[in-house]
Scaffold this active site. Sequence first.
Site, PDB file in Angstrom:
ATOM      1  N   ASP A 211      27.262  15.798  99.917  1.00 36.49           N
ATOM      2  CA  ASP A 211      27.814  14.697  99.250  1.00 36.49           C
ATOM      3  C   ASP A 211      27.012  13.733  99.852  1.00 36.49           C
ATOM      4  O   ASP A 211      27.149  12.963 100.905  1.00 36.49           O
ATOM      5  CB  ASP A 211      28.479  14.079  98.230  1.00 36.49           C
ATOM      6  CG  ASP A 211      28.341  13.476  97.363  1.00 36.49           C
ATOM      7  OD1 ASP A 211      28.659  13.625  96.027  1.00 36.49           O
ATOM      8  OD2 ASP A 211      29.170  12.756  97.244  1.00 36.49           O
ATOM      9  N   GLU A 266      22.566  16.398  99.497  1.00 38.32           N
ATOM     10  CA  GLU A 266      22.549  16.147  98.671  1.00 38.32           C
ATOM     11  C   GLU A 266      21.760  14.727  99.580  1.00 38.32           C
ATOM     12  O   GLU A 266      22.248  13.726  99.219  1.00 38.32           O
ATOM     13  CB  GLU A 266      23.311  15.435  97.637  1.00 38.32           C
ATOM     14  CG  GLU A 266      22.498  14.947  96.421  1.00 38.32           C
ATOM     15  CD  GLU A 266      23.829  13.759  96.030  1.00 38.32           C
ATOM     16  OE1 GLU A 266      23.645  13.607  94.406  1.00 38.32           O
ATOM     17  OE2 GLU A 266      24.705  13.367  96.330  1.00 38.32           O
TER      18      GLU A 266
HETATM   19  C1  GLC Z   1      26.451  12.639  94.866  1.00 44.34           C
HETATM   20  C2  GLC Z   1      27.934  12.976  93.729  1.00 44.34           C
HETATM   21  C3  GLC Z   1      28.340  12.650  92.339  1.00 44.34           C
HETATM   22  C4  GLC Z   1      29.500  11.499  92.696  1.00 44.34           C
HETATM   23  C5  GLC Z   1      28.039  10.703  93.812  1.00 44.34           C
HETATM   24  C6  GLC Z   1      29.568   9.847  94.653  1.00 44.34           C
HETATM   25  O1  GLC Z   1      26.223  12.270  94.102  1.00 44.34           O
HETATM   26  O2  GLC Z   1      26.415  14.200  92.273  1.00 44.34           O
HETATM   27  O3  GLC Z   1      28.466  13.220  90.960  1.00 44.34           O
HETATM   28  O4  GLC Z   1      29.332  10.789  91.780  1.00 44.34           O
HETATM   29  O5  GLC Z   1      27.098  11.831  94.840  1.00 44.34           O
HETATM   30  O6  GLC Z   1      30.296  11.301  95.071  1.00 44.34           O
END
Ligand code: GLC
Length: 558
Positions: A211, A266
Amino acid sequence: MSSPMAPADTSPPWWKTSVFYQIYPRSFADSDGDGVGDLGGIRSHLADLAWLGIDALWISPFYRSPMVDFGYDVSDYCDVDPLFGTLEEFDLLVGEAHALGLRVIIDWVPNHTSDQHPWFIDAATGRGSDHRDWYVWRDATADGAPPNNWVSSFDLTAPAWTLDEASGQWYLHLFESAQPDLNWDQPAVEEAMHDVLRFWLDRGVDGVRADVIHCIGKDPDLPDDPPAVAGIPHSALNDVPVTHQRLRAIRRLLDAYPGDRVIVGEVYLLSTEAVATYYGQGDELHLSFNFPPLLALWQQGAWVRCIEETVAALDSRGAWPTWVLSNHDNPRHRTRYDRAGAMLGEDPATTARRSEARARAAAVLLLTLRGTPFLYQGEELGLLDGVIPPDRRVDPGGRDGCRSPVPWDGSPDHGWPTAEGAEVWLPFPPEPGQRNRQALEADASSILHLYRRLIGLRHRGTALSLGTLALLQVGEGVLAYERRSGDESYVVAINLTGQVVELTGADADGADTADTAGLHGRTVALSSDGNDEGRAFSGSLRGDQAVVLAAAAPPVPD
Ligand code: GLC
Ligand code: MG
């Protein structure tokens, strides 16, 4: 006595040829009637996922959490929240998935914890506490302003800082105030988060989705963001060198495990060039999400740009792309294309007519690009976002629509029977009576079967997964490319307009109308509307039709 050397394994890692499927557990399937999906629900549908032909699951967080951000606020990284099940049940899930040939990767949330995590609870007790410097604190100043101008992610009017009155210090949170950022400059934090990785890798998971991984390093001076980007959350801007060193350590940890464990990051920076740097020199992320395609409109130019940028930024470093059209944070692509159509002046009747055709053609796109595709649960059903009445809205980031639960059948509860007094946590997406797994599975012409046939075709050889990709110019508004591996060749042609287009077959320079794109004599291996398959290609595409053309007489998809 030395044993004979095994020949070097040159076969590509599994994650290059795999099709991934993202599960957002709350909305996938419920096994205990509380109206919230859970691990039991996932277990009961593993065979349905195997039927679809996917290779790997990414499961969004199921850890202990106060659920302020529905699990992305973790209060215990090494346990399952009782809402979702137990650790034992997770082990069963992994075993059952593996027995079906499905790999499992899980979400790892290293940038922030919940404010209810014991580390933060201790940190918040005062300046001298053991875990104080596991988080990012700055002294309040006389003018009462936050330490810098960083904006948090869900409320773009709010600072990424909250003042702790008791100690007179602010703490940093790039997301909700209930999600304090960890301080990765403190080696104990890095070690603790490595331990979390080991905990799950030891349990047999095949990897992690990390994440907001580009945020684990921060500029030590915490400088203001430039005025030119005012209003953009800092999490979409944070891009500093120290993160790469931390990624290399994470990568070494993963690579020490057998079985090609994978880390997909991500990296929410809206530039493919910036994203590419997070692959390092083949020593950081194995895979990274890349958001421009996820936000791209249904237009040829937009997609040519996304593909060209991906080739330019990633191929040069030997980095392997990913492709995603939808996820749990953004409107579903079918909804996105419909909304954009309306904004560009498409009348409602046209939108209604084009909507599913676009979703079908987008499936062809996603599953024939060079790179690893990630499906988001329900896109194989062509789901639209749910329409959420104001009194049912629950997400601080306004993302409820794409999290509407998956309808499994046409019964009144759509496969989500609830116990007395319980209600499914969000409303279903539109038309659940027809657009549900059972009904679409019974209809061989459905979008669900299209996804299955596409995945089957992709897995039949290597051209559509590992093969080269060459863009072709065959007609205005049509995205076309050849995928090739040795003698195996497919041409994919996708009409991103609502009108019939006659293809010219001109080459990439647009030089002439001779058949330099090699369309002549090709056979329709697959068509997004199911028509003409197995026949010679006519040379024209209907509006929003996509075809995969095989060189010679193709294998007939089942
Ligand atoms: C990422 C996740 C999202 C979350 C954020 C904070 O972007 O995909 O769903 O709210 O991180 O953890
Ligand atoms: Mg449940």
